[in-house]
Design an enzyme around this catalytic site. Structure first.
Site, mmCIF file in Angstrom:
data_model
loop_
_atom_site.group_PDB
_atom_site.id
_atom_site.type_symbol
_atom_site.label_atom_id
_atom_site.label_comp_id
_atom_site.label_asym_id
_atom_site.label_seq_id
_atom_site.Cartn_x
_atom_site.Cartn_y
_atom_site.Cartn_z
ATOM 1 N N THR A 18 -7.357 -51.197 -29.476
ATOM 2 C CA THR A 18 -7.516 -50.352 -28.399
ATOM 3 C C THR A 18 -8.020 -49.422 -28.895
ATOM 4 O OG1 THR A 18 -5.506 -51.270 -27.276
ATOM 5 C CG2 THR A 18 -6.744 -50.107 -25.987
ATOM 6 N N ARG A 22 -5.286 -49.886 -36.514
ATOM 7 C CA ARG A 22 -4.490 -49.967 -37.705
ATOM 8 C C ARG A 22 -3.014 -50.910 -38.085
ATOM 9 N NH1 ARG A 22 -1.647 -46.312 -31.530
ATOM 10 N NH2 ARG A 22 -3.629 -45.707 -31.742
ATOM 11 N N SER A 113 -1.251 -42.678 -34.430
ATOM 12 C CA SER A 113 -0.921 -41.718 -32.739
ATOM 13 C C SER A 113 0.963 -41.820 -32.997
ATOM 14 C CB SER A 113 -1.492 -42.536 -31.171
ATOM 15 O OG SER A 113 -1.053 -42.484 -30.021
ATOM 16 N N HIS A 114 1.615 -42.785 -31.444
ATOM 17 C CA HIS A 114 3.157 -42.375 -31.883
ATOM 18 C C HIS A 114 3.458 -43.446 -32.832
ATOM 19 C CE1 HIS A 114 1.316 -45.029 -29.427
ATOM 20 N NE2 HIS A 114 1.990 -46.137 -29.332
ATOM 21 N N LYS A 126 -9.752 -43.540 -36.949
ATOM 22 C CA LYS A 126 -10.866 -43.745 -35.371
ATOM 23 C C LYS A 126 -12.201 -43.219 -35.749
ATOM 24 C CE LYS A 126 -8.116 -41.204 -32.698
ATOM 25 N NZ LYS A 126 -7.100 -41.368 -31.447
ATOM 26 N N ASP A 277 2.419 -36.780 -28.212
ATOM 27 C CA ASP A 277 2.550 -37.563 -28.817
ATOM 28 C C ASP A 277 2.322 -37.644 -30.549
ATOM 29 O OD1 ASP A 277 -0.256 -37.905 -28.646
ATOM 30 O OD2 ASP A 277 0.202 -40.353 -28.959
ATOM 31 N N ASP A 279 0.247 -37.550 -31.815
ATOM 32 C CA ASP A 279 -1.660 -37.053 -32.396
ATOM 33 C C ASP A 279 -1.618 -36.196 -31.639
ATOM 34 O OD1 ASP A 279 -2.233 -39.302 -30.990
ATOM 35 O OD2 ASP A 279 -3.762 -40.021 -31.353
ATOM 36 N N ASP A 281 -3.142 -36.612 -28.182
ATOM 37 C CA ASP A 281 -3.205 -36.917 -27.265
ATOM 38 C C ASP A 281 -2.750 -37.081 -25.724
ATOM 39 O OD1 ASP A 281 -2.323 -39.305 -28.381
ATOM 40 O OD2 ASP A 281 -5.067 -40.159 -28.604
ATOM 41 N N ARG A 282 -1.580 -37.232 -26.117
ATOM 42 C CA ARG A 282 -0.170 -38.212 -25.171
ATOM 43 C C ARG A 282 0.277 -37.035 -24.404
ATOM 44 N NH1 ARG A 282 1.322 -44.308 -25.566
ATOM 45 N NH2 ARG A 282 -0.202 -44.973 -26.658
ATOM 46 N N GLU A 363 -4.533 -42.443 -18.103
ATOM 47 C CA GLU A 363 -4.313 -43.588 -18.298
ATOM 48 C C GLU A 363 -3.138 -43.905 -18.159
ATOM 49 O OE1 GLU A 363 -6.180 -46.742 -21.101
ATOM 50 O OE2 GLU A 363 -5.904 -44.234 -21.887
ATOM 51 N N SER A 365 -0.304 -44.331 -19.676
ATOM 52 C CA SER A 365 0.152 -44.696 -20.877
ATOM 53 C C SER A 365 0.293 -42.908 -21.502
ATOM 54 C CB SER A 365 -0.490 -45.285 -21.991
ATOM 55 O OG SER A 365 -1.428 -45.399 -22.178
ATOM 56 N N LYS A 376 -8.625 -37.794 -24.349
ATOM 57 C CA LYS A 376 -7.013 -38.085 -23.616
ATOM 58 C C LYS A 376 -6.214 -36.689 -24.565
ATOM 59 C CE LYS A 376 -4.087 -41.449 -25.096
ATOM 60 N NZ LYS A 376 -5.057 -42.484 -25.501
ATOM 61 N N ARG A 496 2.636 -55.598 -21.834
ATOM 62 C CA ARG A 496 2.582 -55.004 -21.115
ATOM 63 C C ARG A 496 2.376 -55.413 -19.505
ATOM 64 N NH1 ARG A 496 2.844 -50.742 -24.649
ATOM 65 N NH2 ARG A 496 0.813 -50.701 -25.890
HETATM 66 C C1 VG1 Z 1 -2.273 -48.141 -26.027
HETATM 67 C C2 VG1 Z 1 -2.020 -47.317 -24.367
HETATM 68 C C3 VG1 Z 1 -4.174 -47.878 -23.637
HETATM 69 C C4 VG1 Z 1 -4.153 -45.923 -24.928
HETATM 70 C C5 VG1 Z 1 -4.049 -46.511 -26.159
HETATM 71 C C6 VG1 Z 1 -4.027 -45.516 -27.326
HETATM 72 O O1 VG1 Z 1 -2.921 -49.323 -25.868
HETATM 73 O O2 VG1 Z 1 -1.870 -48.820 -23.578
HETATM 74 O O3 VG1 Z 1 -4.131 -46.897 -22.578
HETATM 75 O O4 VG1 Z 1 -5.587 -45.467 -24.892
HETATM 76 O O5 VG1 Z 1 -2.662 -47.312 -26.522
HETATM 77 O O6 VG1 Z 1 -3.258 -44.115 -27.202
HETATM 78 P P1 VG1 Z 1 -2.696 -50.860 -26.204
HETATM 79 O O7 VG1 Z 1 -3.978 -51.369 -25.984
HETATM 80 O O8 VG1 Z 1 -1.746 -50.839 -27.018
HETATM 81 O O9 VG1 Z 1 -2.043 -51.018 -24.419
HETATM 82 V V1 VG1 Z 1 -2.634 -43.448 -28.138
HETATM 83 O O10 VG1 Z 1 -2.263 -42.296 -27.925
HETATM 84 O O11 VG1 Z 1 -1.793 -44.473 -29.380
HETATM 85 O O12 VG1 Z 1 -4.187 -43.354 -29.477
HETATM 86 CO CO CO Z 2 -1.766 -40.641 -29.267
#
Ligand code: VG1
Ligand code: CO
Length: 543
Positions: A18, A22, A113-114, A126, A277, A279, A281-282, A363, A365, A376, A496
């Protein structure tokens, strides 16, 4: 300086999920693993020769090692200049901004990310393209194809480039420019928001806290909230980025930011609290006594966009990912701007942003953002809220209640089932997928199914197609059930389940979400076989 062409053999698992590639640190630190992926990018994407690129990451374990490797490979692959965040640190939105600011060819953002960090944690990379957005699937598919045939990578010798001081130096024929990315990012934020109004708000008896969760946003939050806007020093917590994020889980939600949530929701000791979070972005937004669901946060920001200087003249449109609550659509319908529904993942917003069809997007999330970058942006969302609160002169709760009274309330929860086997997750997906054809017209919990399908998306700008983007069961405007598999995990599978129910009668606007959604959750369990196939009687995390 000598360029080595090092023979390698391919890895077969370098398909981007996504948001980037990772894997565990153990996988990423294998000899040749990072090198192969980076070389596959250099080999696949045109224009690196003589180009400028951006490089930085969220500071997690292995960030420093990976940065030195990528610098040496960039020099060997003909890159003219690499712009690096000081100390190798760049939040995801700041990296996107730097790519735009310097009109760079592209950038590598090192982050998972987180996901937990440290030697036993995760790492990620990325690849973002000119304009600052993550590469589209067509590009990452080509990189993946290349990675499966890779025979060699190119790298130069180096004893290591010092990246802790701002300044310019050479590495072979390449220039390395270390920049103060917090300053550039702070300048961008100052252009977006009414800093005077926020300064006044913070100068009063308004009490706030921002939790950087020992991850990348600390330096940015200190610079903007404390140094520029006058928040007290202790308003920014856990502000030093640590390689293991302090052993925590920097995912801003009610579970992982529980202390902060308790302080503002239960103890009501603060007027406003927020967290970001790994990185940056959240974002999570909390008001005194109240958690703002991310879908509501997006809708409120869009509804009040005229309070933000950057969008004072209104917005042409806004977008949400498919599983995100339809609270945004209700605002769009009343205010008369366009609403778009895209697959999960920020990259799907970028064409709409570039074409100026939308200004704001988000989103479920905990991701919200706008047209200023192509990722984001956690701090942007926090500042957007502070700006709106300052202009409207309302508390978070008053603003939220007024919003629900006007637009109705989309009760919403996401139930994550983590650590499943791929077979368990597929069994649930298949059960619902196989039932989709016969669901329409059925009634469940008193609600008639009006549509049931597997979400697919055709990008309105370049007509690219994304299939298999989640299973959804719609009960008109009244409710939705959505099930999809996560694309960001590094082992096993995560499911999810997204639940949404709309209520608009006044007495129904302040009920506990879990209570409102309980019946829908039972329907979802029956349609997906979640309990039966996973053996779980509750989700791992509810957000
Ligand atoms: C998750 C979230 C999605 C977000 C992605 C990356 O993806 O649901 O909305 O864009 O993480 O965010 P998934 O495929 O695990 O549902 V981040 O802040 O982790 O780069
Ligand atoms: Co993130």
């Amino acid at each position: 300086m000598h360029t080595h062409t090092v023979a390698t053999t391919p890895f077969d698992d370098q398909r981007v999920g996504t948001a980037g590639l990772r894997k565990t640190v153990a996988v990423f630190s294998q000899p040749r693993y990072l090198e192969n992926f980076v070389q596959a990018v250099f080999d696949t994407v045109d224009g690196f020769d003589g180009a400028s690129i951006v490089l930085g990451g969220d500071g997690r374990y292995h960030n420093d090692v990976a940065i030195q490797t990528i610098l040496r490979m960039a020099a060997a692959n003909g890159v003219a200049k690499v712009i690096v965040g000081q100390g190798g640190i760049l939040s995801t939105p700041a990296a996107s901004h730097l790519i735009r600011h310097f009109d760079a060819h592209s950038g590598f953002v090192l982050s998972a990310s987180h996901n937990p960090a440290g030697p036993d944690g995760d790492f990620g990379i990325k690849f973002n393209i000119r304009g600052g957005g993550q590469a589209a699937s067509s590009v990452t598919d080509a990189i993946y194809a290349c990675s499966k045939q890779l025979a060699a990578y190119k790298i130069i010798d180096s004893d290591g480039v010092a990246i802790n001081q701002v300044g310019t130096q050479s590495l072979g024929n390449m220039t390395v420019e270390v920049v103060d990315s917090t300053a550039l990012y702070a300048d961008l934020m100052a252009q977006q928001f009414d800093f005077d109004a926020i300064r006044q708000l913070l100068a009063g008896d308004f009490k706030m806290a921002f939790d950087a969760m020992h991850a990348v946003t600390g330096p940015y939050a200190k610079r903007i909230l404390v140094d520029t806007l006058g928040a007290p020093r202790d308003a920014v917590r856990n502000a030093t980025p640590l390689p293991d994020f302090g052993g925590g889980h920097p995912d801003p939600n009610l579970l992982y930011a529980k202390d902060l949530a308790d302080e503002v929701i239960n103890a009501q000791a603060l007027d406003f609290a927020a967290a970001s979070d790994g990185d940056g972005d959240r974002n999570m937004i909390l008001g005194k006594g109240l958690f703002v669901s991310p879908g509501d946060s997006l809708a409120v920001i869009a509804a009040n966009a005229d309070a933000l200087p950057a969008y004072a003249d209104g917005i042409p449109g806004a977008a949400r990912s498919m599983p995100t609550s339809r609270a945004l659509d209700a605002v769009a319908a009343q205010q008369g701007f366009d609403a778009y529904e895209t697959p999960t993942g920020w990259k799907f917003f970028c064409n709409l942003l570039d074409a100026e069809r939308i200004s704001i997007c988000g989103e479920e999330s905990f991701g919200t953002g706008a047209a200023h970058v192509r990722e984001k942006d956690g701090l942007w969302a926090v500042l957007a809220w502070l700006n709106i609160l300052a202009v409207r002169q309302q508390s978070v709760a008053d603003l939220m209640h007024a919003h629900w009274a006007r637009y109705g309330r989309h009760y919403y929860q996401r139930h994550d089932y983590e650590g499943l086997t791929v077979d368990q997750a597929d069994a649930c997906m298949n059960k619902l997928r196989n039932a989709l054809g016969s669901l329409r017209g059925q009634t469940h919990a008193g609600l008639a199914v009006t549509a049931a399908d597997e979400f697919a998306y055709t990008d309105p700008i370049d007509q690219s197609r994304a299939e298999g983007q989640g299973l959804r069961v719609c009960f008109g405007d009244a409710a939705r059930i959505i099930l999809r598999k996560s694309g960001t995990g590094t082992s096993g599978a995560t499911l999810r389940l997204y639940l949404e129910t709309f209520r608009s009668d006044e007495w129904e606007l302040r009920l506990p979400p879990a209570e409102v959604l309980a019946e829908l959750a039972a329907v979802a369990d029956q349609l997906t076989g979640l309990r039966e196939h996973t053996g779980r009687d509750a989700p791992s995390v509810i957000t």
